[in-house]
Design an enzyme around this catalytic site. Structure first.
Site, PDB file in Angstrom:
ATOM      1  N   GLN A 156      -2.032   2.447   9.964  1.00  0.00           N
ATOM      2  CA  GLN A 156      -0.729   2.563   9.273  1.00  0.00           C
ATOM      3  C   GLN A 156       0.278   3.331  10.127  1.00  0.00           C
ATOM      4  O   GLN A 156       1.482   3.082  10.055  1.00  0.00           O
ATOM      5  CB  GLN A 156      -0.899   3.282   7.918  1.00  0.00           C
ATOM      6  CG  GLN A 156      -1.579   2.466   6.838  1.00  0.00           C
ATOM      7  CD  GLN A 156      -3.061   2.742   6.777  1.00  0.00           C
ATOM      8  OE1 GLN A 156      -3.681   3.109   7.777  1.00  0.00           O
ATOM      9  NE2 GLN A 156      -3.653   2.555   5.620  1.00  0.00           N
ATOM     10  N   ARG A 186       0.864  -1.182   0.000  1.00  0.00           N
ATOM     11  CA  ARG A 186       0.000   0.000   0.000  1.00  0.00           C
ATOM     12  C   ARG A 186       0.898   1.228   0.000  1.00  0.00           C
ATOM     13  O   ARG A 186       2.111   1.125   0.151  1.00  0.00           O
ATOM     14  CB  ARG A 186      -1.053  -0.015   1.126  1.00  0.00           C
ATOM     15  CG  ARG A 186      -0.726  -0.664   2.423  1.00  0.00           C
ATOM     16  CD  ARG A 186       0.383  -0.010   3.190  1.00  0.00           C
ATOM     17  NE  ARG A 186       0.168   1.432   3.309  1.00  0.00           N
ATOM     18  CZ  ARG A 186       1.107   2.310   3.562  1.00  0.00           C
ATOM     19  NH1 ARG A 186       2.369   1.924   3.729  1.00  0.00           N
ATOM     20  NH2 ARG A 186       0.841   3.585   3.642  1.00  0.00           N
ATOM     21  N   GLY A 187       0.242   2.391  -0.161  1.00  0.00           N
ATOM     22  CA  GLY A 187       1.030   3.611  -0.345  1.00  0.00           C
ATOM     23  C   GLY A 187       1.128   3.862  -1.844  1.00  0.00           C
ATOM     24  O   GLY A 187       1.462   2.949  -2.613  1.00  0.00           O
ATOM     25  N   ALA A 188       0.843   5.110  -2.253  1.00  0.00           N
ATOM     26  CA  ALA A 188       0.670   5.399  -3.682  1.00  0.00           C
ATOM     27  C   ALA A 188       1.865   4.981  -4.556  1.00  0.00           C
ATOM     28  O   ALA A 188       1.689   4.224  -5.525  1.00  0.00           O
ATOM     29  CB  ALA A 188       0.351   6.883  -3.851  1.00  0.00           C
ATOM     30  N   ASP A 247      -1.939  10.860  -2.384  1.00  0.00           N
ATOM     31  CA  ASP A 247      -2.321   9.801  -3.324  1.00  0.00           C
ATOM     32  C   ASP A 247      -2.648  10.357  -4.704  1.00  0.00           C
ATOM     33  O   ASP A 247      -2.524   9.662  -5.712  1.00  0.00           O
ATOM     34  CB  ASP A 247      -3.511   9.015  -2.785  1.00  0.00           C
ATOM     35  CG  ASP A 247      -3.046   8.150  -1.629  1.00  0.00           C
ATOM     36  OD1 ASP A 247      -2.985   8.659  -0.496  1.00  0.00           O
ATOM     37  OD2 ASP A 247      -2.690   6.986  -1.879  1.00  0.00           O
ATOM     38  N   ARG A 288      -7.009  -0.359  -7.192  1.00  0.00           N
ATOM     39  CA  ARG A 288      -7.442   0.645  -6.200  1.00  0.00           C
ATOM     40  C   ARG A 288      -7.655   1.959  -6.961  1.00  0.00           C
ATOM     41  O   ARG A 288      -6.864   2.277  -7.844  1.00  0.00           O
ATOM     42  CB  ARG A 288      -6.415   0.825  -5.072  1.00  0.00           C
ATOM     43  CG  ARG A 288      -6.363  -0.359  -4.104  1.00  0.00           C
ATOM     44  CD  ARG A 288      -5.500  -0.064  -2.879  1.00  0.00           C
ATOM     45  NE  ARG A 288      -6.170   0.784  -1.912  1.00  0.00           N
ATOM     46  CZ  ARG A 288      -5.544   1.317  -0.842  1.00  0.00           C
ATOM     47  NH1 ARG A 288      -4.249   1.094  -0.636  1.00  0.00           N
ATOM     48  NH2 ARG A 288      -6.208   2.080   0.001  1.00  0.00           N
ATOM     49  N   ASN A 343      -5.387  12.427   0.197  1.00  0.00           N
ATOM     50  CA  ASN A 343      -4.492  11.599   1.016  1.00  0.00           C
ATOM     51  C   ASN A 343      -5.356  10.846   2.028  1.00  0.00           C
ATOM     52  O   ASN A 343      -6.585  11.003   2.080  1.00  0.00           O
ATOM     53  CB  ASN A 343      -3.427  12.472   1.708  1.00  0.00           C
ATOM     54  CG  ASN A 343      -2.326  11.631   2.338  1.00  0.00           C
ATOM     55  OD1 ASN A 343      -1.788  10.718   1.714  1.00  0.00           O
ATOM     56  ND2 ASN A 343      -2.001  11.898   3.591  1.00  0.00           N
ATOM     57  N   LYS A 344      -4.714  10.044   2.829  1.00  0.00           N
ATOM     58  CA  LYS A 344      -5.403   9.188   3.804  1.00  0.00           C
ATOM     59  C   LYS A 344      -6.469   9.948   4.585  1.00  0.00           C
ATOM     60  O   LYS A 344      -6.231  11.082   5.003  1.00  0.00           O
ATOM     61  CB  LYS A 344      -4.349   8.593   4.747  1.00  0.00           C
ATOM     62  CG  LYS A 344      -4.849   7.691   5.847  1.00  0.00           C
ATOM     63  CD  LYS A 344      -5.753   6.576   5.375  1.00  0.00           C
ATOM     64  CE  LYS A 344      -5.120   5.710   4.316  1.00  0.00           C
ATOM     65  NZ  LYS A 344      -6.104   4.827   3.644  1.00  0.00           N
TER      66      LYS A 344
HETATM   67  O1  MRU Z   1      -4.537   3.135   2.084  1.00  0.00           O
HETATM   68  P1  MRU Z   1      -3.061   3.364   1.970  1.00  0.00           P
HETATM   69  O2  MRU Z   1      -2.285   2.831   3.128  1.00  0.00           O
HETATM   70  O3  MRU Z   1      -2.522   2.912   0.635  1.00  0.00           O
HETATM   71  O4  MRU Z   1      -2.919   4.948   1.998  1.00  0.00           O
HETATM   72  C1  MRU Z   1      -1.643   5.510   1.906  1.00  0.00           C
HETATM   73  C2  MRU Z   1      -1.630   6.988   2.042  1.00  0.00           C
HETATM   74  O5  MRU Z   1      -2.649   7.637   2.123  1.00  0.00           O
HETATM   75  C3  MRU Z   1      -0.296   7.645   1.958  1.00  0.00           C
HETATM   76  O6  MRU Z   1      -0.262   8.792   2.742  1.00  0.00           O
HETATM   77  C4  MRU Z   1      -0.029   8.044   0.489  1.00  0.00           C
HETATM   78  O7  MRU Z   1      -0.221   6.946  -0.354  1.00  0.00           O
HETATM   79  C5  MRU Z   1       1.313   8.580   0.297  1.00  0.00           C
HETATM   80  S1  MRU Z   1       2.527   7.306   0.375  1.00  0.00           S
HETATM   81  C6  MRU Z   1       4.039   7.955  -0.001  1.00  0.00           C
END
Ligand code: MRU
Length: 346
Positions: free
Chosen positions: A196, A48-50, A237, A91, A247-248
């Protein structure tokens, strides 16, 4: 150079992913050798993470091409494109996923039909991976330079090595600023419902010997009110053309609280996260995940029987609440549409 833990790798001809659902308790690597495995891993949050899901998808595209070449020979491109579409849809919010798949598609479609596509596609996936790490190291320097006096910083979710090709975006800036002695203390929101912050950010920082103080998401405004934070530093994201930032979930609330308390708000993201095709954050698709993620904790129901849940995984922070967007190409202070377009043209 320590670029942190490695969430995504290509080893012995397959995609290897650190299973982030099991951290910090267990360090388990999964070997993925087909595109369906890559799609499932992205959807189910193994990775996970963009930027990390973009890199995993690039390697997934290699696996898809290998299978299509074996099954169809010179007719591999049609079935491969169908796989790419499924991969890009794993996603919806992080544009890095679509960006990486498009880049792989572009290269693949230019290859001669009768040539094994795997070596060239693997080179491209490796380039995407290496460029992301290089971007993070550069953003680390640029973002740390914005931290002009020693202060506490607050981050949300995990935007670290685990979420990228290495080093991290927001955590990359925090790593660099920490090394420069600019950070008094790192605060991390626990980040409900996937935790996270508590599971991944805390683990990652502690691996590097950086102390971290966790707080419940709802405590962030109160922390700011006490003057303990100079900067909120987060990843993204997707960033729309007007500078709105997805973002999250919980990031928007942090930005509102930061503005109210005179705390500055920094977004750190590579240009692969910028989507100029969307005029504003209104157009960013926001993933809604299963209600059980909110109703349960560690697989055990905690909510009252009969309660329902709403579980958006992301929110959008309007550009006017963002003090700086840090990219590998430079820093945008008070980002507006014109500067984002200029940045992407350089
Ligand atoms: O649902 P996730 O864990 O994939 O969400 C991740 C985030 O929102 C991060 O802040 C974002 O992807 C930036 S990662 C460098």
């Amino acid at each position: 150079m320590n670029d942190g833990v490695h969430a995504v790798a290509w080893t012995y001809g397959a995609l290897t992913l650190l299973d982030q659902r099991r951290l910090p308790g267990e360090t388990v690597y999964l070997r993925i050798d087909d595109v369906d495995g890559a799609i499932d891993a992205i959807r189910d949050m193994v990775v996970r993470g963009a930027p990390a899901i973009g890199i995993a998808a690039a390697y997934g595209a290699v696996l898809a091409a290998r299978a299509a070449w074996r099954a169809y020979g010179a007719g591999w491109k049609g079935p491969w494109e169908a796989d790419l579409e499924r991969l890009a849809g794993a996603r919806p919010t992080a544009v890095n996923l679509v960006w990486a798949v498009r880049r792989m598609r572009h290269l693949g479609l230019d290859l001669p039909d009768d040539q094994d596509p795997e070596p060239a596609l693997l080179d491209e996936a490796r380039a995407i991976h290496a460029e992301d790490l290089a971007a993070n190291l550069r953003m680390g320097e640029l973002g740390a330079a914005l931290v002009d006096s020693r202060c506490g910083v607050l981050t949300h979710c995990n935007a670290g090595a685990l979420a990228t090709g290495g080093y991290g975006t927001a955590l990359g800036v925090i790593r660099s600023a920490w090394k420069e002695g600019k950070i008094e203390r790192v605060y991390a929101d626990e980040t409900r419902p996937w935790l996270q912050g508590a599971r991944l950010t805390a683990w990652e920082l502690l691996q590097d010997g950086i102390p971290v103080t966790l707080l419940a998401d709802g405590a962030a405004a109160w922390l700011m009110k006490q003057g303990r934070v100079g900067w909120v530093i987060v990843g993204a994201d997707r960033i729309a053309a007007n500078g709105d930032v997805a973002n999250k979930i919980g990031t928007y609330a942090l930005a509102l609280a930061a503005r109210r308390h005179g705390v500055r708000f920094m977004v750190v993201a590579p240009t692969s996260t910028i989507d100029l095709s969307l005029a504003s954050g209104e157009d960013i698709p926001i993933e809604e995940r299963p209600a059980d993620e909110v109703l349960e904790l560690g697989g055990k129901r905690v909510a009252a029987a009969g309660a329902e849940a709403w579980n958006p995984a992301f929110d959008v922070t309007p550009a006017e609440l963002v003090d700086a967007i840090v990219t590998e190409r430079g820093v945008l202070v008070h980002p507006v549409h014109e500067c984002l377009v200029d940045l992407m043209q350089d």
